[in-house]
Design a protein around this motif. Structure first.
Motif, PDB file in Angstrom:
ATOM      1  N   PRO A  23     -60.761   0.921  17.525  1.00  6.95           N
ATOM      2  CA  PRO A  23     -61.099   0.380  16.204  1.00  6.95           C
ATOM      3  C   PRO A  23     -61.927  -0.905  16.317  1.00  6.95           C
ATOM      4  N   GLU A  24     -62.737  -1.141  15.283  1.00  4.52           N
ATOM      5  CA  GLU A  24     -63.508  -2.395  15.202  1.00  4.52           C
ATOM      6  C   GLU A  24     -62.562  -3.495  14.701  1.00  4.52           C
ATOM      7  N   VAL A  25     -62.575  -4.650  15.353  1.00  4.94           N
ATOM      8  CA  VAL A  25     -61.718  -5.769  14.939  1.00  4.94           C
ATOM      9  C   VAL A  25     -62.570  -6.750  14.138  1.00  4.94           C
ATOM     10  N   LYS A  26     -62.316  -6.844  12.834  1.00  6.58           N
ATOM     11  CA  LYS A  26     -63.093  -7.759  11.979  1.00  6.58           C
ATOM     12  C   LYS A  26     -62.522  -9.182  12.097  1.00  6.58           C
ATOM     13  N   VAL A  30     -56.111  -8.491  13.219  1.00 11.00           N
ATOM     14  CA  VAL A  30     -55.524  -8.517  14.563  1.00 11.00           C
ATOM     15  C   VAL A  30     -55.594  -7.086  15.101  1.00 11.00           C
ATOM     16  N   LEU A  31     -55.723  -6.973  16.420  1.00  9.95           N
ATOM     17  CA  LEU A  31     -55.684  -5.648  17.051  1.00  9.95           C
ATOM     18  C   LEU A  31     -54.298  -5.462  17.646  1.00  9.95           C
ATOM     19  N   ILE A  32     -53.614  -4.385  17.223  1.00 11.73           N
ATOM     20  CA  ILE A  32     -52.242  -4.130  17.669  1.00 11.73           C
ATOM     21  C   ILE A  32     -52.221  -2.942  18.640  1.00 11.73           C
ATOM     22  N   LYS A  33     -51.549  -3.142  19.785  1.00 11.88           N
ATOM     23  CA  LYS A  33     -51.231  -2.014  20.681  1.00 11.88           C
ATOM     24  C   LYS A  33     -49.982  -1.357  20.097  1.00 11.88           C
ATOM     25  N   GLU A  59     -59.579   6.890   9.379  1.00 20.05           N
ATOM     26  CA  GLU A  59     -59.333   8.259   8.898  1.00 20.05           C
ATOM     27  C   GLU A  59     -58.077   8.870   9.537  1.00 20.05           C
ATOM     28  N   TYR A  60     -57.479   8.149  10.487  1.00 17.21           N
ATOM     29  CA  TYR A  60     -56.286   8.691  11.139  1.00 17.21           C
ATOM     30  C   TYR A  60     -55.053   8.361  10.295  1.00 17.21           C
ATOM     31  N   PRO A  61     -54.016   9.215  10.306  1.00 22.03           N
ATOM     32  CA  PRO A  61     -52.820   8.918   9.501  1.00 22.03           C
ATOM     33  C   PRO A  61     -52.027   7.756  10.080  1.00 22.03           C
ATOM     34  N   GLY A  62     -50.982   7.373   9.336  1.00 27.18           N
ATOM     35  CA  GLY A  62     -50.105   6.303   9.815  1.00 27.18           C
ATOM     36  C   GLY A  62     -50.254   5.050   8.990  1.00 27.18           C
ATOM     37  N   LEU A  63     -49.316   4.815   8.053  1.00 33.92           N
ATOM     38  CA  LEU A  63     -49.420   3.726   7.079  1.00 33.92           C
ATOM     39  C   LEU A  63     -48.610   2.498   7.463  1.00 33.92           C
ATOM     40  N   GLU A  64     -47.928   2.564   8.591  1.00 33.40           N
ATOM     41  CA  GLU A  64     -47.173   1.402   9.084  1.00 33.40           C
ATOM     42  C   GLU A  64     -46.988   1.583  10.581  1.00 33.40           C
ATOM     43  N   CYS A  65     -46.771   0.473  11.265  1.00 28.92           N
ATOM     44  CA  CYS A  65     -46.592   0.555  12.722  1.00 28.92           C
ATOM     45  C   CYS A  65     -45.913  -0.706  13.227  1.00 28.92           C
ATOM     46  N   SER A  66     -45.494  -0.639  14.481  1.00 30.84           N
ATOM     47  CA  SER A  66     -45.054  -1.838  15.189  1.00 30.84           C
ATOM     48  C   SER A  66     -45.787  -1.876  16.522  1.00 30.84           C
ATOM     49  N   GLY A  93     -52.204   4.283  12.021  1.00 29.37           N
ATOM     50  CA  GLY A  93     -51.015   3.995  12.836  1.00 29.37           C
ATOM     51  C   GLY A  93     -50.746   5.049  13.897  1.00 29.37           C
ATOM     52  N   TYR A  94     -51.286   6.253  13.711  1.00 25.30           N
ATOM     53  CA  TYR A  94     -51.054   7.336  14.675  1.00 25.30           C
ATOM     54  C   TYR A  94     -52.100   7.250  15.781  1.00 25.30           C
ATOM     55  N   ALA A  95     -52.151   6.107  16.431  1.00 25.46           N
ATOM     56  CA  ALA A  95     -53.153   5.862  17.470  1.00 25.46           C
ATOM     57  C   ALA A  95     -52.596   4.837  18.446  1.00 25.46           C
ATOM     58  N   GLU A  96     -53.263   4.707  19.591  1.00 24.35           N
ATOM     59  CA  GLU A  96     -52.790   3.737  20.586  1.00 24.35           C
ATOM     60  C   GLU A  96     -53.058   2.305  20.155  1.00 24.35           C
ATOM     61  N   LYS A  97     -54.129   2.113  19.343  1.00 25.49           N
ATOM     62  CA  LYS A  97     -54.462   0.765  18.852  1.00 25.49           C
ATOM     63  C   LYS A  97     -54.869   0.874  17.391  1.00 25.49           C
ATOM     64  N   VAL A  98     -54.578  -0.204  16.630  1.00 23.58           N
ATOM     65  CA  VAL A  98     -55.022  -0.235  15.236  1.00 23.58           C
ATOM     66  C   VAL A  98     -55.407  -1.666  14.881  1.00 23.58           C
ATOM     67  N   ALA A  99     -56.501  -1.822  14.126  1.00 25.96           N
ATOM     68  CA  ALA A  99     -56.929  -3.140  13.639  1.00 25.96           C
ATOM     69  C   ALA A  99     -56.385  -3.315  12.225  1.00 25.96           C
ATOM     70  N   VAL A 100     -55.724  -4.463  11.985  1.00 27.68           N
ATOM     71  CA  VAL A 100     -55.040  -4.697  10.710  1.00 27.68           C
ATOM     72  C   VAL A 100     -55.384  -6.089  10.194  1.00 27.68           C
ATOM     73  N   PRO A 101     -55.689  -6.239   8.874  1.00 30.04           N
ATOM     74  CA  PRO A 101     -55.851  -7.589   8.338  1.00 30.04           C
ATOM     75  C   PRO A 101     -54.593  -8.424   8.615  1.00 30.04           C
ATOM     76  N   ALA A 102     -54.785  -9.657   9.077  1.00 29.47           N
ATOM     77  CA  ALA A 102     -53.641 -10.480   9.508  1.00 29.47           C
ATOM     78  C   ALA A 102     -52.608 -10.673   8.402  1.00 29.47           C
TER      79      ALA A 102
END
Ligand SMILES: NC(=O)c1ccc[n+]([C@@H]2O[C@H](COP(=O)([O-])OP(=O)(O)OC[C@H]3O[C@@H](n4cnc5c(N)ncnc54)[C@H](OP(=O)(O)O)[C@@H]3O)[C@@H](O)[C@H]2O)c1
Length: 184
Positions: A23-26, A30-33, A59-66, A93-102
């Motif tokens: 993912p692109e990190v704006k 933050v980029l989460i593993k 476009e990948y599913p997953g609306l929450e993660c840790s 969230g259904y990925a190895e990494k996800v970029a999320v607004p802090a």
């Protein structure tokens, strides 16, 4: 990285683990593993082609993660690399990494494992925004929760009791006895 991709609208068999771009990190992200994600009804609707992600979002599913923070956008000061967090996300969230607004990132609640915390943000933000921010439930008030044995209901019971609210619930018989062992 690897992600679970919806290859075409349909049943669970259309979900495939594939190699995709990181993912692109704006600047505000933050980029989460990702350690764990959760299954929400919206994920199954998205898989069936009935709930597209907001424009410009993963476009990948997953609306929450840790997971653990791998890197920070240049405007982010609230978090640091290596922090263990959970997050409410628009997808991905259904990925190895996800970029999320802090601003959508939360600390892991005390006593909750990193893995279990993946199922915390959706229910917590839903109950907090509806019951406390919008309806302004406060200490000393009485709160009737329909569907008290549900995911939303069990969270609402616990947080309302924590804030000194008197709680009544309605629930189906079998699930009610389950709830009493877990929450009351
Ligand atoms: N979980 C989340 O993070 C989240 C986030 C946003 C929105 N929501 C929405 O919030 C709602 C509840 O979600 P949930 O995850 O808490 O669901 P859930 O855990 O699957 O629970 C659903 C509840 O609905 C009750 N129910 C089913 N049919 C009923 C009926 N005919 N009359 C009265 N109660 C009935 C069931 O109670 P009994 O077993 O006692 O009958 C059960 O407690 C859903 O509409 C969901 O889309 C959930």
């Amino acid at each position: 990285m690897k992600a679970v991709v919806i290859t075409t609208p349909g049943g669970p068999e259309v979900l495939k683990l594939q190699e995709v771009e990181d993912p692109e990190v704006k600047d505000d992200d933050v980029l989460i593993k990702v350690e764990a994600t959760a299954l929400n009804r919206a994920d199954t609707l998205q898989r069936q082609g009935k709930y597209p992600p907001p424009k410009g979002e993963s476009e990948y599913p997953g609306l929450e993660c840790s997971g653990t923070i791998l890197s920070l956008g240049k405007n982010v000061s609230r978090w640091k690399v290596g922090d263990q967090v959970c997050a409410l996300i628009s997808g991905g969230g259904y990925a190895e990494k996800v970029a999320v607004p802090a601003g959508q990132v939360l600390p892991i609640p005390p006593g909750v494992s990193l893995k279990d915390a993946a199922s915390f943000p959706e229910v917590a933000c839903t109950v907090w925004s509806t019951v406390f921010m919008t309806s302004k439930l406060s200490s000393g008030e009485t709160f009737l929760i329909h569907g008290g044995s549900s995911g939303i209901g069990t969270f609402a019971i616990q947080i309302a009791k924590y804030f000194g609210v008197k709680v009544f619930v309605t629930a189906g018989k079998l699930r009610f006895s389950y709830m009493c062992n877990q929450c009351c």
